[in-house]
Design an enzyme around this catalytic site. Structure first.
Site, PDB file in Angstrom:
ATOM      1  N   GLU A  97      80.886  -4.273  26.296  1.00  8.14           N
ATOM      2  CA  GLU A  97      82.518  -4.022  26.621  1.00  8.14           C
ATOM      3  C   GLU A  97      82.936  -3.089  27.475  1.00  8.14           C
ATOM      4  O   GLU A  97      83.631  -1.920  27.244  1.00  8.14           O
ATOM      5  CB  GLU A  97      82.987  -3.760  25.106  1.00  8.14           C
ATOM      6  CG  GLU A  97      82.656  -4.910  24.157  1.00  8.14           C
ATOM      7  CD  GLU A  97      83.833  -4.675  22.751  1.00  8.14           C
ATOM      8  OE1 GLU A  97      84.594  -3.976  23.076  1.00  8.14           O
ATOM      9  OE2 GLU A  97      83.556  -5.731  22.103  1.00  8.14           O
TER      10      GLU A  97
ATOM     11  N   GLU B  80      79.096 -10.582  19.372  1.00 10.77           N
ATOM     12  CA  GLU B  80      79.471  -9.730  18.350  1.00 10.77           C
ATOM     13  C   GLU B  80      80.734 -10.661  17.576  1.00 10.77           C
ATOM     14  O   GLU B  80      81.445 -11.188  18.275  1.00 10.77           O
ATOM     15  CB  GLU B  80      80.181  -8.265  18.570  1.00 10.77           C
ATOM     16  CG  GLU B  80      79.351  -7.124  18.836  1.00 10.77           C
ATOM     17  CD  GLU B  80      79.840  -5.990  19.346  1.00 10.77           C
ATOM     18  OE1 GLU B  80      80.984  -5.900  18.701  1.00 10.77           O
ATOM     19  OE2 GLU B  80      79.181  -5.222  19.684  1.00 10.77           O
TER      20      GLU B  80
HETATM   21  C1  GCO Z   1      82.877  -3.184  20.147  1.00  8.97           C
HETATM   22  C2  GCO Z   1      81.971  -2.528  19.714  1.00  8.97           C
HETATM   23  C3  GCO Z   1      81.638  -2.558  18.381  1.00  8.97           C
HETATM   24  C4  GCO Z   1      82.544  -2.192  17.143  1.00  8.97           C
HETATM   25  C5  GCO Z   1      83.202  -3.337  16.825  1.00  8.97           C
HETATM   26  C6  GCO Z   1      84.376  -3.372  15.729  1.00  8.97           C
HETATM   27  O1  GCO Z   1      82.749  -4.131  20.765  1.00  8.97           O
HETATM   28  O2  GCO Z   1      84.134  -2.521  19.869  1.00  8.97           O
HETATM   29  O3  GCO Z   1      80.855  -3.111  20.289  1.00  8.97           O
HETATM   30  O4  GCO Z   1      80.622  -1.297  18.357  1.00  8.97           O
HETATM   31  O5  GCO Z   1      82.106  -1.349  16.426  1.00  8.97           O
HETATM   32  O6  GCO Z   1      83.801  -4.096  18.052  1.00  8.97           O
HETATM   33  O7  GCO Z   1      85.483  -2.608  16.185  1.00  8.97           O
END
Ligand code: GCO
Length: 461
Positions: free
Chosen positions: A178, A366
């Site tokens: 990200e 994710e």
């Molecule tokens: C993100 C991160 C994660 C977060 C998840 C929940 O993408 O923000 O990769 O570390 O913990 O997304 O917010």
């Protein structure tokens, strides 16, 4: 209780529908789970510094111990197995293996990742490495961090080191996690480490991240035979609040920043200045030849989708000239963090990315949800989370059946962990963690996955 049965009219969701080769895993990140921040020669990262500043993190939480994954990785990998997953995504803490960010390597730090990787392989769990999940070495931030173009060299050396140390055993690589959050939250609003504020940081930081994204891909390609290389992008389907042309343009600007900014340069399309002309300011930070260097032929794009957003035009918000209309005010289902639960938005964003020419595979790197879990009698009955996964998985299956190249799904996250500025109260795990005792309890959502994934073993094998 049969956790795999879904109430209502929906047909049963079966893992076999996703096909035999579909990848099922859980995702984690070093700073959120490892703890052991001062052990075995690790250097400080920007998150160590930031989380110690009063008021930056809810409850003034920090991650000195977190889930103590540094010491408990073996039993946590057993949980991965127990839940039925075959793949495990983790990130390397840059300052654990290069305490100053560059120069002298820390063998003890490298040894930790060697133990972790070897344990995965011994347990027949496929490891996925993320190179950068937000924890920049503080020593590099002291030299300007992502604002300094030298980071392209620092990141290249770090990447090379990781490929040389781990590339003999790890095939799956994610270059950045990200990047938009790094630029937006880390260097523009200051809500994340290093806590820098100011819109003028945004452009150089974006460009240096985008350069590292592609360069990292090239380095892995050159050093790891057979590597499967990707980068992980946050994405949210954006909807205009009304059909008013001003709101529609506002939604286009938000989409340019949230979804297009880091994929289009990779594909040779440049930065999305058409929808958001402010981005043409990036030119100032570009050297001759950079346009080409932004491109890389990734094997997969990791998409991380949690929610959709609705925006409207606003004269009160300079630069982007828009405001988000919070889900709370729209009477839609939300998670404990106020994020809109919108499985259709997952389908839409998959479609949006699939429509680009040049994207090969898509991995959902994710997806998950935070709810207020209640831990009683050794149980966490997180029905809302089970529903969330079932709905999102249905959308992903639909996308796959409609021909989109979705090849895998990594749940965020294995255990509850340090949720950045939200601290420990925002729980995303399939496994509950008591942060005082480090006791793990598999939530009902974890049990649901374990039932769901085991069907594969019975039916396919
Ligand atoms: C993100 C991160 C994660 C977060 C998840 C929940 O993408 O923000 O990769 O570390 O913990 O997304 O917010």
């Amino acid at each position: 209780m049969n956790l795999n049965t879904i109430s209502g009219d929906n047909p049963q969701l079966s893992v076999t529908d996703f096909g035999e080769n579909f990848i099922w895993g859980t995702a984690t990140a070093a700073y959120q789970i490892e703890g052991a921040v001062n052990d075995d020669g690790r250097g400080p990262s920007i998150w160590d510094t930031f989380s110690k500043k009063p008021g930056k993190i809810k409850n003034n939480d920090h991650a000195d111990v977190a889930c103590d994954f540094y010491n408990l990785y073996e039993s946590d990998l057993e949980l991965v197995k127990k839940l039925g997953f075959t793949d495990f995504r983790f990130s390397v803490s840059w300052s654990r293996i290069l305490p100053d960010g560059t120069g002298q390597k820390n063998q003890k730090g490298i040894d930790f990742y060697n133990r972790l990787i070897d344990k995965c392989l011994e347990m027949k769990i496929t490891p996925w490495i993320t190179l950068y999940h937000w924890d920049l070495p503080q020593a590099l931030e002291n030299r300007g961090g992502w604002k300094n173009r030298d980071i392209i060299n620092w990141f290249s050396d770090y990447t090379k080191l990781c490929t040389l140390e781990f590339g003999d055993r790890v095939r799956n690589w994610i270059v950045l996690n990200e990047p938009m959050a790094v630029a937006g939250l880390g260097y523009t609003t200051g809500l994340h480490a290093p806590g820098k504020k100011g819109i003028w940081n945004f452009l150089p930081v974006v460009h240096h991240l985008a350069m590292c994204q592609a360069e990292g891909g090239r380095i892995i390609r050159n050093h790891v035979p057979d590597a499967y290389i990707g980068t992980a992008l946050s994405c949210s389907f954006v909807k205009p609040f009304t059909r008013n042309p001003k709101d529609i343009l506002a939604a286009k600007r938000a989409d340019a920043v949230m979804n297009r900014l880091f994929i289009e340069p990779v594909l040779g399309l440049g930065y999305p200045t058409d929808a958001f002309p402010f981005l043409s300011g990036i030119q100032k930070y570009m050297l001759p030849g950079d346009d080409k260097k932004l491109e890389f032929d990734f094997d997969f794009i990791g998409l991380q989708n949690y929610f959709s957003v609705v925006v409207r035009h606003s004269y009160l918000a300079p630069v982007l000239w828009l405001k988000e209309v919070p889900a709370r005010k729209r009477n839609v289902p939300i998670t404990a963090m106020g994020w809109e639960i919108d499985p259709d938005g997952m389908y839409e964003i998959l479609k949006q990315f699939s429509d680009y020419e040049g994207i090969r595979d898509i991995i959902i790197s994710e997806n998950g949800a935070c709810f207020t879990d209640v831990h009683t009698d050794e149980q966490v009955n997180d029905v809302e989370r089970i529903n969330f996964f079932q709905q999102y998985l249905r959308s992903i299956l639909k996308a796959k059946n409609d021909g989109m190249q979705v090849k895998g799904y990594l749940v965020w996250s294995l255990t509850d962990n340090f949720e950045w500025a939200e601290g420990y109260n925002a729980r995303f795990g399939l496994v509950h963690v008591d942060f005082k005792t480090q006791k793990r309890t598999i939530k009902n959502s974890g049990k649901w996955f374990s039932d769901f994934l085991r069907i594969e073993k019975d039916v396919i094998k």
